[in-house]
Design a protein around this motif. Sequence first.
Motif, short mmCIF file in Angstrom:
data_model
loop_
_atom_site.label_atom_id
_atom_site.label_comp_id
_atom_site.label_asym_id
_atom_site.label_seq_id
_atom_site.Cartn_x
_atom_site.Cartn_y
_atom_site.Cartn_z
N CYS A 213 0.81 -1.22 0.00
CA CYS A 213 0.00 0.00 0.00
C CYS A 213 0.85 1.27 0.00
O CYS A 213 1.83 1.36 0.75
CB CYS A 213 -0.91 0.03 1.22
N ASP A 214 0.43 2.21 -0.80
CA ASP A 214 0.98 3.56 -0.72
C ASP A 214 0.43 4.21 0.56
O ASP A 214 -0.72 3.96 0.93
CB ASP A 214 0.56 4.36 -1.94
N PRO A 215 1.22 5.06 1.23
CA PRO A 215 0.70 5.68 2.45
C PRO A 215 -0.53 6.55 2.23
O PRO A 215 -1.23 6.87 3.20
CB PRO A 215 1.90 6.50 2.97
N ALA A 216 -0.82 6.90 0.98
CA ALA A 216 -2.03 7.66 0.69
C ALA A 216 -3.29 6.90 1.10
O ALA A 216 -4.35 7.50 1.27
CB ALA A 216 -2.09 7.99 -0.81
N VAL A 217 -3.18 5.59 1.30
CA VAL A 217 -4.34 4.80 1.70
C VAL A 217 -4.89 5.25 3.05
O VAL A 217 -6.10 5.13 3.31
CB VAL A 217 -3.98 3.29 1.73
N PHE A 218 -4.03 5.81 3.91
CA PHE A 218 -4.51 6.22 5.23
C PHE A 218 -5.51 7.37 5.15
O PHE A 218 -6.53 7.37 5.84
CB PHE A 218 -3.33 6.59 6.13
N ASP A 219 -5.22 8.38 4.32
CA ASP A 219 -6.15 9.49 4.16
C ASP A 219 -7.47 9.01 3.57
O ASP A 219 -8.55 9.52 3.94
CB ASP A 219 -5.54 10.56 3.26
N VAL A 220 -7.40 8.04 2.67
CA VAL A 220 -8.62 7.51 2.07
C VAL A 220 -9.41 6.70 3.10
O VAL A 220 -10.62 6.83 3.21
CB VAL A 220 -8.28 6.65 0.83
N LEU A 221 -8.71 5.86 3.87
CA LEU A 221 -9.40 5.06 4.88
C LEU A 221 -10.08 5.94 5.93
O LEU A 221 -11.17 5.59 6.43
CB LEU A 221 -8.40 4.12 5.58
N GLU A 222 -9.46 7.07 6.24
CA GLU A 222 -10.03 7.98 7.23
C GLU A 222 -11.41 8.47 6.80
O GLU A 222 -12.28 8.75 7.64
CB GLU A 222 -9.09 9.16 7.44
N GLY A 243 -8.76 5.11 -8.79
CA GLY A 243 -9.22 6.21 -9.64
C GLY A 243 -8.45 7.50 -9.46
O GLY A 243 -8.78 8.52 -10.09
N MET A 244 -7.44 7.50 -8.62
CA MET A 244 -6.64 8.71 -8.36
C MET A 244 -5.35 8.67 -9.17
O MET A 244 -4.84 7.59 -9.49
CB MET A 244 -6.31 8.80 -6.86
N PRO A 245 -4.77 9.84 -9.50
CA PRO A 245 -3.50 9.85 -10.23
C PRO A 245 -2.35 9.34 -9.38
O PRO A 245 -2.36 9.47 -8.15
CB PRO A 245 -3.31 11.33 -10.59
N VAL A 246 -1.37 8.74 -10.02
CA VAL A 246 -0.25 8.16 -9.29
C VAL A 246 0.53 9.22 -8.54
O VAL A 246 1.16 8.94 -7.51
CB VAL A 246 0.67 7.37 -10.27
N GLU A 247 0.50 10.47 -9.04
CA GLU A 247 1.20 11.56 -8.35
C GLU A 247 0.63 11.82 -6.96
O GLU A 247 1.30 12.40 -6.10
CB GLU A 247 1.12 12.84 -9.18
N GLU A 248 -0.62 11.41 -6.72
CA GLU A 248 -1.26 11.60 -5.42
C GLU A 248 -1.29 10.30 -4.61
O GLU A 248 -2.01 10.18 -3.62
CB GLU A 248 -2.69 12.12 -5.62
N GLY A 249 -0.49 9.33 -5.04
CA GLY A 249 -0.47 8.05 -4.35
C GLY A 249 -1.51 7.08 -4.86
O GLY A 249 -1.73 6.02 -4.25
N GLY A 250 -2.17 7.44 -5.96
CA GLY A 250 -3.21 6.60 -6.52
C GLY A 250 -2.68 5.56 -7.49
O GLY A 250 -1.48 5.38 -7.64
#
Length: 310
Positions: A213-222, A243-250
């Motif tokens: 998992c990219d750490p961006a998953v935490f903001d999404v899980l929240e 569905g998010m761009p890779v630049e944003e951890g998607g």
Amino acid sequence: MADFSPVLKAVVPAAGLGTRFLPTTKATPKEMLPIVDKPAIQYVVEEAVAAGLTDVLMVTGRSKRSIEDHFDRAYELEEALRAKGDEERLASVRESSDLATMHYVRQGEPKGLGHAVYCARQHVGDEPFAVLLGDDMIDARDALLTRMIEARRQYGGSVVALMEVEPDQVSAYGCAAIQPTEDDDIVNITDLVEKPAQGDAPSNWIIIGRYVCDPAVFDVLEKTPPGRGGEIQLTDALRTLAGMPVEEGGQVHGVLFRGRRYDTGNKLEYLRTVVQFASERPDLAPDFMPWLRDFVQSHPAAESGGSRES
């Protein structure tokens, strides 16, 4: 720019109640059920270590203290074995405590896999990390997690492990809609559906218990509301990331796994796993296999064969 930081930490959710194995799991964590003479959870930690992840966070719950004890030193037991000169068993006892740097956090309420992963946020921080489910075992000869980490390094984002099943089994799992990439065993995931009804599944490729998992998953899980079963589903968060761009951890990719997997989360597969492991043990197979062969030949065939556990 995509974050291609190395994956160094592993998270192992192990807070489930293990209701399928009651009454044994009333006081014994299902993750501690033995595969011959080693608990299933140790195989999972060994897999993480083999992939280079020696920082392991165990997400536990009530009645899971024996997991912590297993990965801790047992000085009195070690001293007793040393006094007997039993070096072989002494080494086996020490093995689990020397595997990795272990950390523990409690999931206060059973709110789902997504919530269990979110409990790791403080420990993981802004680093990518692997998630290994405690009742899903991958054969040590199949380097799935290593391949997933390579896929993360190549494509960024998050990576899940996918395995093909028969159409009538898809509704028991999370399922992926996939597109090919330039790598034969890596696909781009465009959608994820948790336990779709038979006929509504986008493919026969299901998510098994390995994630990077990219750490961006935490903001999404929240921000992810409870989904199927009233629980926060990791699948729902990954669907958002897809569905998010890779630049944003998607973006989410999948590694198509065609190796050996052992699902110890239900009784039938657990028993099969124990028999398979015993059959490959050089210290047991010479005596066990002839007995098993004679037992099967002399036992009445189970013609009725009840329904398969999910």
